[in-house]
Design a protein around this motif. Structure first.
Motif, PDB file in Angstrom:
ATOM      1  N   LEU A  81       0.865  -1.166   0.000  1.00 27.50           N
ATOM      2  CA  LEU A  81       0.000   0.000   0.000  1.00 27.50           C
ATOM      3  C   LEU A  81       0.905   1.221   0.000  1.00 27.50           C
ATOM      4  O   LEU A  81       1.688   1.419   0.922  1.00 27.50           O
ATOM      5  N   SER A 122       1.405   5.275  -0.039  1.00 31.00           N
ATOM      6  CA  SER A 122       0.760   6.551   0.291  1.00 31.00           C
ATOM      7  C   SER A 122       1.720   7.674  -0.057  1.00 31.00           C
ATOM      8  O   SER A 122       2.821   7.752   0.494  1.00 31.00           O
ATOM      9  N   GLU A 170      -3.495   7.346  -2.173  1.00 28.26           N
ATOM     10  CA  GLU A 170      -3.181   5.965  -1.800  1.00 28.26           C
ATOM     11  C   GLU A 170      -3.524   5.024  -2.943  1.00 28.26           C
ATOM     12  O   GLU A 170      -4.557   5.165  -3.581  1.00 28.26           O
ATOM     13  N   LYS A 182      -2.488   0.690  -4.295  1.00 24.98           N
ATOM     14  CA  LYS A 182      -1.830  -0.568  -3.963  1.00 24.98           C
ATOM     15  C   LYS A 182      -1.049  -1.048  -5.168  1.00 24.98           C
ATOM     16  O   LYS A 182      -1.504  -0.918  -6.303  1.00 24.98           O
ATOM     17  N   LYS A 221      -6.138   1.235  -7.549  1.00 24.66           N
ATOM     18  CA  LYS A 221      -6.537   2.450  -6.847  1.00 24.66           C
ATOM     19  C   LYS A 221      -7.789   2.198  -6.020  1.00 24.66           C
ATOM     20  O   LYS A 221      -8.750   1.620  -6.503  1.00 24.66           O
ATOM     21  N   TYR A 222      -7.731   2.631  -4.762  1.00 24.58           N
ATOM     22  CA  TYR A 222      -8.865   2.533  -3.845  1.00 24.58           C
ATOM     23  C   TYR A 222      -9.199   3.932  -3.339  1.00 24.58           C
ATOM     24  O   TYR A 222      -8.321   4.765  -3.180  1.00 24.58           O
ATOM     25  N   GLU A 223     -10.449   4.192  -3.080  1.00 21.25           N
ATOM     26  CA  GLU A 223     -10.886   5.411  -2.398  1.00 21.25           C
ATOM     27  C   GLU A 223     -11.904   5.006  -1.342  1.00 21.25           C
ATOM     28  O   GLU A 223     -12.880   4.330  -1.663  1.00 21.25           O
ATOM     29  N   ASN A 224     -11.650   5.407  -0.107  1.00 23.47           N
ATOM     30  CA  ASN A 224     -12.523   5.059   1.028  1.00 23.47           C
ATOM     31  C   ASN A 224     -12.748   3.551   1.128  1.00 23.47           C
ATOM     32  O   ASN A 224     -13.852   3.090   1.392  1.00 23.47           O
ATOM     33  N   GLY A 225     -11.712   2.781   0.862  1.00 21.87           N
ATOM     34  CA  GLY A 225     -11.803   1.332   0.971  1.00 21.87           C
ATOM     35  C   GLY A 225     -12.500   0.646  -0.183  1.00 21.87           C
ATOM     36  O   GLY A 225     -12.671  -0.563  -0.175  1.00 21.87           O
ATOM     37  N   MET A 226     -12.930   1.400  -1.194  1.00 19.04           N
ATOM     38  CA  MET A 226     -13.639   0.817  -2.343  1.00 19.04           C
ATOM     39  C   MET A 226     -12.701   0.757  -3.551  1.00 19.04           C
ATOM     40  O   MET A 226     -11.980   1.700  -3.832  1.00 19.04           O
ATOM     41  N   PHE A 227     -12.755  -0.357  -4.271  1.00 18.37           N
ATOM     42  CA  PHE A 227     -11.968  -0.545  -5.478  1.00 18.37           C
ATOM     43  C   PHE A 227     -12.444   0.434  -6.548  1.00 18.37           C
ATOM     44  O   PHE A 227     -13.622   0.506  -6.847  1.00 18.37           O
TER      45      PHE A 227
END
Length: 138
Positions: A92, A94, A99, A101, A113-119
């Motif tokens: 991960l 940052s 952020e 992965k 790429k994730y935003e707020n834990g969502m793919f």
């Protein structure tokens, strides 16, 4: 009558068909490979790739960050080190508020790429040679 119609066509074309042009400063490309590129404008770095989440349309996604503390060079070293000794779960990364992965295999890496834990999006596999070209190393 023909001259009147021609005159009317020309006048309406000039009145309603005005074309405006604008020069857009896109910055300089550091490297390109396939459907991925890195672009730098002022101190802003954009790492863009084709999102393979959508297979039927051309969808590009970008990860943006500033290059204050050699972030681009550090990202390159992280990717190369991860490709030579791939972690099982990926890394991960940052950079400032961004952020994403990195998933590694022995011969390639993938940006996720994730935003707020969502793919959100994922790149296709990128080989070591393509990474070098993408980061302007060859």
């Amino acid at each position: 009558m023909k001259k009147l119609i021609l005159l009317f066509t020309i006048i309406s074309g000039l009145a309603f068909g005005q074309i405006k042009t604008e020069i857009i400063d896109t910055g300089e490309y550091i490297g390109r490979t396939g459907y991925s590129y890195i672009k730098k404008k002022d101190n802003q770095i954009d790492l863009c790739y084709k999102n393979i989440k959508y297979s039927s349309i051309m969808d590009m996604d970008c990860v943006s960050f500033s290059d204050n503390n050699s972030n681009l060079e550090n990202l390159y070293k992280t990717i190369v080190d991860g490709m030579s000794n791939p972690p099982k779960e990926g890394l991960l990364v940052s950079i400032e508020d961004t952020e994403f992965k990195l998933k590694f295999s022995r011969h390639s890496t993938t940006f996720v790429k994730y935003e707020n834990g969502m793919f959100i999006s994922s790149s296709g596999p990128i080989s070591k040679g393509q990474i070098d070209k993408l980061f302007g190393k060859r």
